[in-house]
Design a protein around this motif. Structure first.
Motif, PDB file in Angstrom:
ATOM      1  N   VAL A 175     -11.819  -8.568  22.932  1.00  0.00           N
ATOM      2  CA  VAL A 175     -12.483  -7.264  23.023  1.00  0.00           C
ATOM      3  C   VAL A 175     -13.989  -7.362  22.831  1.00  0.00           C
ATOM      4  N   ALA A 176     -14.528  -8.570  22.782  1.00  0.00           N
ATOM      5  CA  ALA A 176     -15.971  -8.721  22.616  1.00  0.00           C
ATOM      6  C   ALA A 176     -16.706  -7.916  23.691  1.00  0.00           C
ATOM      7  N   GLY A 177     -17.584  -7.030  23.242  1.00  0.00           N
ATOM      8  CA  GLY A 177     -18.341  -6.209  24.185  1.00  0.00           C
ATOM      9  C   GLY A 177     -17.661  -4.928  24.603  1.00  0.00           C
ATOM     10  N   LEU A 178     -16.367  -4.773  24.310  1.00  0.00           N
ATOM     11  CA  LEU A 178     -15.670  -3.535  24.650  1.00  0.00           C
ATOM     12  C   LEU A 178     -15.852  -2.508  23.527  1.00  0.00           C
ATOM     13  N   ASP A 179     -15.947  -1.264  23.901  1.00  0.00           N
ATOM     14  CA  ASP A 179     -16.226  -0.192  22.938  1.00  0.00           C
ATOM     15  C   ASP A 179     -14.905   0.320  22.337  1.00  0.00           C
ATOM     16  N   VAL A 180     -14.251  -0.521  21.568  1.00  0.00           N
ATOM     17  CA  VAL A 180     -12.957  -0.162  20.985  1.00  0.00           C
ATOM     18  C   VAL A 180     -12.954  -0.445  19.481  1.00  0.00           C
ATOM     19  N   THR A 181     -12.126   0.289  18.786  1.00  0.00           N
ATOM     20  CA  THR A 181     -11.867   0.032  17.374  1.00  0.00           C
ATOM     21  C   THR A 181     -10.761  -1.009  17.256  1.00  0.00           C
ATOM     22  N   VAL A 182     -10.894  -1.925  16.299  1.00  0.00           N
ATOM     23  CA  VAL A 182      -9.852  -2.902  16.021  1.00  0.00           C
ATOM     24  C   VAL A 182      -9.351  -2.687  14.600  1.00  0.00           C
ATOM     25  N   LEU A 183      -8.051  -2.466  14.475  1.00  0.00           N
ATOM     26  CA  LEU A 183      -7.387  -2.397  13.180  1.00  0.00           C
ATOM     27  C   LEU A 183      -6.603  -3.676  12.963  1.00  0.00           C
ATOM     28  N   TYR A 184      -6.624  -4.155  11.742  1.00  0.00           N
ATOM     29  CA  TYR A 184      -5.890  -5.370  11.394  1.00  0.00           C
ATOM     30  C   TYR A 184      -4.684  -4.983  10.547  1.00  0.00           C
ATOM     31  N   THR A 195      -9.760  -1.653   8.998  1.00  0.00           N
ATOM     32  CA  THR A 195     -10.668  -1.509  10.131  1.00  0.00           C
ATOM     33  C   THR A 195     -11.608  -2.708  10.178  1.00  0.00           C
ATOM     34  N   VAL A 196     -11.553  -3.446  11.274  1.00  0.00           N
ATOM     35  CA  VAL A 196     -12.373  -4.645  11.432  1.00  0.00           C
ATOM     36  C   VAL A 196     -13.635  -4.352  12.227  1.00  0.00           C
ATOM     37  N   ARG A 197     -13.515  -3.479  13.207  1.00  0.00           N
ATOM     38  CA  ARG A 197     -14.682  -3.042  13.973  1.00  0.00           C
ATOM     39  C   ARG A 197     -14.382  -1.654  14.520  1.00  0.00           C
ATOM     40  N   GLU A 198     -15.444  -0.904  14.848  1.00  0.00           N
ATOM     41  CA  GLU A 198     -15.283   0.473  15.304  1.00  0.00           C
ATOM     42  C   GLU A 198     -15.820   0.642  16.715  1.00  0.00           C
ATOM     43  N   GLY A 199     -15.142   1.499  17.497  1.00  0.00           N
ATOM     44  CA  GLY A 199     -15.568   1.827  18.844  1.00  0.00           C
ATOM     45  C   GLY A 199     -15.153   3.246  19.166  1.00  0.00           C
ATOM     46  N   ARG A 200     -15.305   3.637  20.431  1.00  0.00           N
ATOM     47  CA  ARG A 200     -15.072   5.035  20.820  1.00  0.00           C
ATOM     48  C   ARG A 200     -14.102   5.209  21.976  1.00  0.00           C
ATOM     49  N   VAL A 214      -7.693   0.518  28.573  1.00  0.00           N
ATOM     50  CA  VAL A 214      -8.626   1.486  28.001  1.00  0.00           C
ATOM     51  C   VAL A 214      -9.698   1.891  29.003  1.00  0.00           C
ATOM     52  N   GLY A 215      -9.764   1.214  30.137  1.00  0.00           N
ATOM     53  CA  GLY A 215     -10.675   1.652  31.196  1.00  0.00           C
ATOM     54  C   GLY A 215     -12.109   1.223  30.992  1.00  0.00           C
ATOM     55  N   GLY A 216     -12.307   0.025  30.463  1.00  0.00           N
ATOM     56  CA  GLY A 216     -13.669  -0.491  30.329  1.00  0.00           C
ATOM     57  C   GLY A 216     -14.351   0.033  29.093  1.00  0.00           C
ATOM     58  N   GLY A 217     -15.504   0.610  29.287  1.00  0.00           N
ATOM     59  CA  GLY A 217     -16.265   1.076  28.135  1.00  0.00           C
ATOM     60  C   GLY A 217     -17.001  -0.055  27.451  1.00  0.00           C
ATOM     61  N   VAL A 218     -17.816  -0.796  28.195  1.00  0.00           N
ATOM     62  CA  VAL A 218     -18.567  -1.911  27.625  1.00  0.00           C
ATOM     63  C   VAL A 218     -19.700  -1.385  26.766  1.00  0.00           C
ATOM     64  N   VAL A 219     -19.863  -1.955  25.565  1.00  0.00           N
ATOM     65  CA  VAL A 219     -20.947  -1.551  24.679  1.00  0.00           C
ATOM     66  C   VAL A 219     -22.267  -1.931  25.324  1.00  0.00           C
ATOM     67  N   ALA A 220     -23.237  -1.020  25.261  1.00  0.00           N
ATOM     68  CA  ALA A 220     -24.540  -1.267  25.891  1.00  0.00           C
ATOM     69  C   ALA A 220     -25.172  -2.547  25.382  1.00  0.00           C
ATOM     70  N   MET A 279      -2.648 -12.563  15.305  1.00  0.00           N
ATOM     71  CA  MET A 279      -3.222 -12.161  16.585  1.00  0.00           C
ATOM     72  C   MET A 279      -4.679 -11.735  16.475  1.00  0.00           C
ATOM     73  N   LEU A 280      -5.216 -11.617  15.261  1.00  0.00           N
ATOM     74  CA  LEU A 280      -6.539 -11.019  15.115  1.00  0.00           C
ATOM     75  C   LEU A 280      -7.633 -11.814  15.818  1.00  0.00           C
ATOM     76  N   ASP A 281      -7.691 -13.123  15.621  1.00  0.00           N
ATOM     77  CA  ASP A 281      -8.777 -13.897  16.238  1.00  0.00           C
ATOM     78  C   ASP A 281      -8.779 -13.750  17.750  1.00  0.00           C
ATOM     79  N   ALA A 282      -7.615 -13.850  18.363  1.00  0.00           N
ATOM     80  CA  ALA A 282      -7.535 -13.718  19.819  1.00  0.00           C
ATOM     81  C   ALA A 282      -7.955 -12.323  20.269  1.00  0.00           C
ATOM     82  N   VAL A 283      -7.574 -11.309  19.507  1.00  0.00           N
ATOM     83  CA  VAL A 283      -7.948  -9.935  19.858  1.00  0.00           C
ATOM     84  C   VAL A 283      -9.455  -9.746  19.758  1.00  0.00           C
ATOM     85  N   LEU A 284     -10.065 -10.232  18.690  1.00  0.00           N
ATOM     86  CA  LEU A 284     -11.510 -10.061  18.544  1.00  0.00           C
ATOM     87  C   LEU A 284     -12.264 -10.767  19.662  1.00  0.00           C
ATOM     88  N   THR A 285     -11.809 -11.927  20.077  1.00  0.00           N
ATOM     89  CA  THR A 285     -12.422 -12.606  21.220  1.00  0.00           C
ATOM     90  C   THR A 285     -12.209 -11.804  22.495  1.00  0.00           C
TER      91      THR A 285
END
Length: 306
Positions: free
Chosen positions: A201-210, A178-183, A297-303, A193-199
């Motif tokens: 999803v910046a600001g999106l409320d999603v979990t990233v698994l590596y 688990t690299v980051r957590e979201g809902r 995922v339909g948006g879900g931007v982190v506040a 692919m990890l670096d491109a994925v992290l860039t």
């Protein structure tokens, strides 16, 4: 930074010194890197020439005698061309080897389609009992190579690439990290692919698994992530799109879920170009991934974050 493939000969040469079971089988490609290892271990470093079917067949013969062969060439010559030998000489005879590839899906565009193998993992997925490692950094490649050689007599595929993430993470040869957590969904980033994925999803409320080990697929790890983030799952793989969608679906079979598989498309790109151009053409650059992941995922931007 050196490449994943740069680590292969030093690591395996040390293993040749340390373990009398380890052997190396080559088909011309990569032989110069093992010159010193051949001098020290001429009975366990074998170059069969440009004969890829023999490459795998010889490795299987060595395995039948109790050796642990490490077999190396480009992915298209290691998995696709000698697939019958992979299926029968290794699989049917129930012996193991460590297949270590280079060139990945399109790492050497100037080599043309003969040197591209976006379908390698999907092809191995038709066979039983294979472990598949997809490191995303040279340090991870070194760790996973050692895991693979030490894996008893198992059948292991290690997919090396010139594409790499900026930093290595700790990998154990089995589990997603688990690299980051979201809902609002889970994005599984495979290997480089990890670096491109992290860039993306910046600001999106999603979990990233590596994921650096994709077979066996870490079903329990995916289920744990979806318990908090929901069952919308995006897989971002550096090979054929959709290769792991079935595995993800099986992991969530008792739950309502949606799975989107992103990766290399089936359409052949007939202009050589550069690696970066192939990445963009297949929609695997950060901008394209952002659009496709956000749309799914339909948006879900982190506040407070864009």
């Amino acid at each position: 930074m050196d490449t994943m493939r740069d680590r292969l000969a030093p690591v395996v040469s040390r293993l040749l010194d340390e373990d009398p079971r380890v052997a190396v089988v080559l088909a011309e490609i990569g032989k110069d890197a093992f010159t010193e290892a051949y001098r020290r271990h001429p009975d366990r470093v074998v170059n069969v020439g440009i004969r890829e079917q023999l490459l795998v067949g010889a490795a299987a013969g060595m395995a039948l005698t109790g050796l642990r062969p490490v077999v190396h060439t480009f992915a298209s010559f290691l998995v696709e061309r000698p697939f019958e030998q992979v299926k029968l000489d290794l699989g049917h005879q129930d012996v193991g080897a460590v297949l270590v590839s280079a060139a990945a899906s399109f790492d050497w565009p100037a080599g043309g389609y003969t040197h591209m193998a976006p379908g390698d993992v999907a092809l191995l997925d038709t066979l039983d009992g294979w472990t598949v490692h997809v490191p995303g950094h040279p340090d991870e490649a070194e760790t996973l190579l050692r895991h693979a050689v030490a894996a008893g007599d198992d059948k292991v595929y290690v997919r090396l690439s010139v594409q790499a993430n900026r930093e290595a993470l700790a990998v154990d040869g089995a589990h997603f990290r688990t690299v980051r957590e979201g809902r609002r969904g889970v994005v599984v980033a495979v290997g480089p692919m990890l670096d491109a994925v992290l860039t993306a999803v910046a600001g999106l409320d999603v979990t990233v698994l590596y994921a650096t080990t994709v077979r066996p697929f870490d079903a329990a790890g995916l289920r744990r992530a979806t318990a908090a983030a929901g069952t919308d799952v995006v897989l971002v793989e550096p090979y054929l799109a959709g290769t792991s969608t079935g595995a993800a679906g099986d992991a969530l079979t008792d739950l309502p879920h949606r799975v989107l598989g992103l990766g290399v498309g089936r359409r052949e790109l007939r202009r050589y170009g550069r690696v970066e151009e192939h990445v963009a053409a297949h929609g695997l650059d950060a901008g394209s991934l952002r659009e496709r992941i956000d749309g799914f995922v339909g948006g879900g931007v982190v506040a407070g974050r864009a």
